[in-house]
Design a protein around this motif. Structure first.
Motif, PDB file in Angstrom:
ATOM      1  N   LEU A  48      71.797-106.371 -43.355  1.00 25.17           N
ATOM      2  CA  LEU A  48      72.992-105.774 -43.958  1.00 25.17           C
ATOM      3  C   LEU A  48      73.928-106.878 -44.435  1.00 25.17           C
ATOM      4  CD1 LEU A  48      71.773-103.459 -42.272  1.00 25.17           C
ATOM      5  CD2 LEU A  48      74.102-102.780 -41.660  1.00 25.17           C
ATOM      6  N   ALA A  49      74.492-106.685 -45.620  1.00 29.42           N
ATOM      7  CA  ALA A  49      75.458-107.642 -46.155  1.00 29.42           C
ATOM      8  C   ALA A  49      76.492-106.896 -46.976  1.00 29.42           C
ATOM      9  CB  ALA A  49      74.759-108.693 -47.026  1.00 29.42           C
ATOM     10  N   GLY A  50      77.699-107.412 -46.984  1.00 23.10           N
ATOM     11  CA  GLY A  50      78.738-106.836 -47.817  1.00 23.10           C
ATOM     12  C   GLY A  50      78.362-106.930 -49.287  1.00 23.10           C
ATOM     13  N   PRO A  51      78.900-106.032 -50.131  1.00 17.04           N
ATOM     14  CA  PRO A  51      78.501-105.988 -51.543  1.00 17.04           C
ATOM     15  C   PRO A  51      78.582-107.333 -52.254  1.00 17.04           C
ATOM     16  CG  PRO A  51      79.873-104.091 -50.998  1.00 17.04           C
ATOM     17  CD  PRO A  51      79.872-104.969 -49.784  1.00 17.04           C
ATOM     18  N   ARG A  52      79.601-108.124 -51.945  1.00 21.48           N
ATOM     19  CA  ARG A  52      79.754-109.414 -52.631  1.00 21.48           C
ATOM     20  C   ARG A  52      78.793-110.476 -52.112  1.00 21.48           C
ATOM     21  NH1 ARG A  52      86.072-110.723 -52.363  1.00 21.48           N
ATOM     22  NH2 ARG A  52      85.669-110.140 -50.190  1.00 21.48           N
ATOM     23  N   ASP A  53      78.163-110.219 -50.955  1.00 20.88           N
ATOM     24  CA  ASP A  53      77.305-111.226 -50.336  1.00 20.88           C
ATOM     25  C   ASP A  53      75.819-110.952 -50.501  1.00 20.88           C
ATOM     26  OD1 ASP A  53      79.458-112.722 -49.335  1.00 20.88           O
ATOM     27  OD2 ASP A  53      79.610-111.446 -47.542  1.00 20.88           O
TER      28      ASP A  53
END
Length: 328
Positions: A48-53
């Motif tokens: 899982l990663a944040g949208p910007r990452d």
């Protein structure tokens, strides 16, 4: 809750953020990417990663790792993700309502990760009647559960609840029938001393215990280890049998590290066909750890990975992973 050696469908992980890690972000991301790549050689990995990452995480982890866009705060998937349980072919996930280890840190995004994963995987959610973390429990798959009193019987998570209340909740959610409680340590690390840095089941009846060097200074940690050893030596499991204890010596030479550095090999992770084990740079201790783990897990490949920055954050490989078992 099945034992960790039960075949996995996949492993979940999480991409750390700069908000939490600051100047150490590049190094800790290297650690997480390295662990993810190793695990992906054995079984599917979903990170899982944040949208910007997402793009950066995908580049770092490689094409074998599936990166999905779900906002996260930090990397401790063992604690923020769902704890999966099986009933035959029926799979469910327990949401222990992660609250930043008793409110020590703000984790607004991470508190929703268990629910997000279960929705994504279309797996039923079990809302636990207590607050806890996946790393606060260790099971043998046949009804025995180990935990520290400091992490669960604690007003920062479960105010007003007794040991009996918490045992009833764990019986209801993960199927535990026999409980082995060790005292642990409150307030000295962010987790209040999780069991998965102290003792693990390698199979029913066999417990691997982290063991400090003989000349380790006497402090609250060595006292906690001594108390845990004493409890485990006299404990019986759900089958009514005494436990076999296997000592796993901690490294002695880890260089200059912070006070909270987690130097324990017990925080390893079992994958399909393998075991992913930390490497600390103490050549003799690293070799000895591999030898002991190979004996405990015959037929599995043991791979060591350097996770120094994870260790500085007070965690390790097991803390950063969460398995989703295969339906039987």
């Amino acid at each position: 809750m099945p034992e960790e050696t039960h075949p996995h469908e996949q492993t979940f992980m999480s991409w750390p953020t700069e908000l939490i890690w600051g100047a150490d972000i590049a190094d800790v991301r290297d650690d997480i990417a390295g662990v993810a790549r190793v695990i992906a050689g054995f079984e599917p990995v979903v990170l899982l990663a944040g949208p910007r990452d997402v793009k950066a995480a995908q580049r770092a982890c490689g094409s074998q790792v599936e990166v999905v866009s779900i906002p996260v705060d930090d990397l401790w998937m063992r604690d923020i993700g769902p704890t999966f349980v099986l009933d035959g072919k029926k799979l469910a996930g327990v949401d222990f309502h992660f609250n930043g280890w008793g409110g020590k840190q703000e984790h607004g995004r991470d508190s929703g990760v268990a629910r997000e994963i279960l929705a994504m995987e279309k797996v039923a959610r079990i809302a636990a009647p207590i607050v806890g973390e996946g790393g606060s429990i260790e099971v043998d798959g046949v009804g025995t559960l180990m935990a520290t009193e400091s992490s669960l019987i604690n007003n920062n998570r479960n105010p007003g609840k007794t040991k009996a209340d918490i045992e009833a909740a764990l019986t209801q959610t993960v199927g535990a029938t026999t409980f082995i409680w060790v005292k642990g340590v409150k307030g000295k690390d962010v987790t209040d001393c999780h069991i998965d840095a102290l003792a693990r089941f390698s199979e029913p009846g066999v417990v691997v215990v982290s063991t400090p060097p003989e000349d380790a200074p006497q402090d609250v940690w060595t006292a906690a280890y001594d108390q845990a050893h004493a409890v485990l030596r006299s404990a019986v499991d759900a089958r009514g049998k005494r436990l076999e204890l296997v000592e796993l010596p901690e490294p002695e030479d880890v260089g200059r590290r912070g006070e909270g550095f987690l130097a324990t090999y017990v925080n390893y992770y079992v994958v399909n066909g393998g075991v992913v084990l930390p490497r600390f740079g103490d050549k003799k201790a690293d070799r000895d750890a591999v030898s002991i783990i190979r004996e405990l897990y015959p037929g599995r490949e043991v791979v060591q990975v350097g996770v120094d920055t994870l260790g500085e954050g007070g965690g390790g490989i097991h803390c950063a992973t969460q398995q989703m078992p295969k339906r039987t």
